[in-house]
Enzyme design. Structure first.
Site, short mmCIF file in Angstrom:
data_model
loop_
_atom_site.label_atom_id
_atom_site.label_comp_id
_atom_site.label_asym_id
_atom_site.label_seq_id
_atom_site.Cartn_x
_atom_site.Cartn_y
_atom_site.Cartn_z
N THR A 99 0.93 -1.15 -0.01
CA THR A 99 0.09 0.08 0.07
C THR A 99 0.80 1.23 0.11
O THR A 99 0.68 2.38 -0.78
CB THR A 99 -1.07 -0.03 1.32
OG1 THR A 99 -0.20 -0.29 2.50
CG2 THR A 99 -1.84 -1.03 0.98
N THR A 100 2.14 1.32 0.80
CA THR A 100 2.87 2.46 0.59
C THR A 100 3.57 2.60 -0.54
O THR A 100 3.82 3.46 -1.16
CB THR A 100 3.85 2.28 1.94
OG1 THR A 100 3.17 2.03 3.21
CG2 THR A 100 4.65 3.59 2.15
N ASP A 392 -1.69 -8.37 6.95
CA ASP A 392 -0.77 -8.19 5.34
C ASP A 392 0.04 -9.31 5.03
O ASP A 392 -0.22 -9.77 3.93
CB ASP A 392 0.22 -7.08 5.60
CG ASP A 392 -0.52 -5.69 5.66
OD1 ASP A 392 -1.81 -5.75 5.48
OD2 ASP A 392 0.23 -4.66 5.73
#
Length: 535
Positions: A99-100, A392
């Site tokens: 996501t980053t 995650d």
């Protein structure tokens, strides 16, 4: 002849706002780049955390370095920034990690685009160059992917490496060996189904993170009723969502007038009889364990105890849904036809102690894949972040079990793609080549940021890495424990092909979409009308 008015014509409602051409583009770029800069410092194994303070009376505190969690929590007003926030949410839902990376890559692409537009290169030319670059990068990534799906032993090693790599940028990095084993064991129990619902995570304060463990079976954080059996073997379980409270008449807003207290007693008795009849109907199912989503009041609890049936009340909706999935039963609301009801089964139900809390443990459940991961930790914030990190890792592993290809991490894949894109740019005539160069530069920014976040000399390391890739050392990446470049294949820094591909495609699409904008029109805000009739 009518005179021509040179005053600008406003076609929008009063209060509506419009940003045109360069202003609109600049506003989009600034918003998107600001979002990228916000999460940039959390990237990589040495990334920093953010503290998110919630509004409201409680003022909840969240400590995290998960890009999606940070972006979900902040309210953004800029349209382009919202596009990046939504993109990171999709990345989280789709593959669970990266996501980053996806936000930072999109922001870096737009940073490059801003420079190109300042050089009077048209956005459509940039988009055209980017599309060719994306295709070349995708093919290079595909070519570099390794597939050990047919070799069970190597694939398990791949899964452990992926779990370690995913966890190395999270809070659990110091215990990544312990948690990667937990995650891989839990996902392999799913036997390829990828149904993460069967993995239940329970957070219990106390102890340290290393006290966390995987329990084969299902744990329910509830209590068994008074005077009821605390241990049952070969359980037949009825899972229900029904009212088991007797002390109110179920006609909304009704009034009952009586001329003596004896009549009140009669009504109470009628209610009790009604409840007794309901309990008898439930017991006809031949069960020895009754689990209800709603409360079970004292009287029916006594009746269940007298019948030697374990009754568990107020098992929340998620608990009931998961129990039905795991034990193979169905959630029931009516009890007139026992032959139509599908009961849940398990070999043993007993109470267990975790820390100072008592939980109910279901072992030998019908769905053999089910398991529970019990997380221990010193504070609620640590437990919440550990759960996010583990989630995650579980998502990435579940994706890898379905799509077994893997690629190397540590900036290796990005440099590999950047090299291919640069080679393509060198062969391409015209302005598109400049756009392709900018794409390669944005890809190289990811290893640069990873090195910067670790406090190393990024310019030197990325130059070394670029030289290594020119010499066809295609498995080389950044070794952040030593602060130098190294062979990712030897170090076991592996990532899921699915995650990397999704990062590349999502970031390119989002950046392209923002780049094509040349007008931003904001609707007029709703007028506040004074309330003349307060409650």
């Amino acid at each position: 002849m009518a005179s021509l008015s040179l005053a600008p014509v406003n076609i929008f409602k009063h209060g509506a706002d419009e940003e045109k051409a360069e202003t609109a583009r600049l506003s989009s770029f600034i918003g998107a780049i600001a979002i990228g800069d916000l999460v940039k410092s959390t990237l990589g194994p040495k990334g920093m955390d953010k503290i998110l303070l919630g509004g409201g009376r409680e003022g909840s505190v969240t400590v995290t370095n998960d890009g999606a969690t940070i972006l979900k929590a902040i309210g953004v007003d800029n349209a382009a920034a919202k596009v990046l926030v939504d993109m990171s949410k999709v990345q989280d839902d789709e593959v669970g990690d990266g996501t980053t990376s996806v936000t930072v890559l999109a922001a870096e692409l737009l940073r490059e685009a801003e420079l190109l537009i300042a050089r009077k290169i048209h956005p459509q030319i940039i988009v055209s160059g980017w599309r060719k670059a994306t295709q070349a990068a995708r093919e290079a990534l595909k070519g570099a992917a390794v597939d050990h799906g047919n070799d069970q032993e190597k694939f398990q090693e791949d899964l452990l490496n992926i779990a370690r790599t995913t966890l190395s940028s999270k809070l659990l990095t110091h215990h990544k060996d312990h948690f990667s084993k937990l995650a891989v064991e839990a996902v392999l129990r799913l036997k390829g189904s990828g149904n993460l619902e069967a993995i239940h995570v329970i957070k219990k304060l106390g102890g340290s993170l290393t006290d966390s463990y995987l329990d084969e079976g299902f744990l329910l954080d509830k209590k068994i009723g008074v005077n009821q059996p605390k241990r049952i073997e070969n359980a037949n379980i009825l899972i229900a969502n029904t009212g088991m409270d007797t002390d109110k008449i179920k006609i909304f807003g009704s009034r009952v007038r009586v001329d003596s207290t004896a009549k009140v007693a009669e009504i109470e008795l009628a209610e009790k009889e009604k409840m007794k009849e309901k309990v008898e109907r439930i017991l006809k199912h031949g069960i020895n364990c009754f689990i209800n989503r709603q409360l079970i009041y004292n009287y029916p609890e006594q009746l269940f105890a007298a019948a030697g049936v374990m009754a568990i009340e107020h098992a929340d909706f998620v608990g009931v849904e998961r129990l039905a999935l795991v034990t193979g039963g169905e959630i029931t609301s009516t009890f007139d036809h026992p032959e139509l009801v599908k009961l849940g089964h398990c070999k043993l139900i007993e109470e267990v102690m975790i820390g100072e809390d008592t939980l109910i443990h279901f072992s030998g459940v019908a769905m053999g894949e089910a398991c529970t991961i019990v997380l221990r930790g010193a504070t609620q914030q640590i437990l919440d972040e550990a759960e996010r990190s583990l989630h995650d890792a579980l998502c990435v592993l579940a994706q890898t079990v379905k799509e077994t290809r893997t690629v190397y991490g540590g900036g290796c894949s990005e440099m590999l793609m950047a090299k291919v894109v640069t080679d393509l740019a060198n062969k391409t005539p015209g302005k598109e080549a400049v756009a392709m160069e900018s794409f390669a530069k944005a890809l190289r920014m990811l290893p640069t940021i990873i090195a910067d976040n670790a406090g190393y000399d990024s310019a030197d390391l990325v130059a070394q890495l670029r030289a290594a890739h020119q010499e066809n050392k295609t498995t080389f990446g950044l070794d952040m424990t030593q602060g130098m470049i190294g062979d990712m294949a030897e170090l076991g820094i592996t990532e899921s092909f699915q995650v990397k591909r999704q990062v590349l495609l999502s970031a390119a699409e989002a950046a392209e979409m923002i780049l094509r904008v040349d007008n931003i029109i904001k609707a007029a805000p709703r007028k506040r009308v004074p309330d003349h009739h307060p409650c």
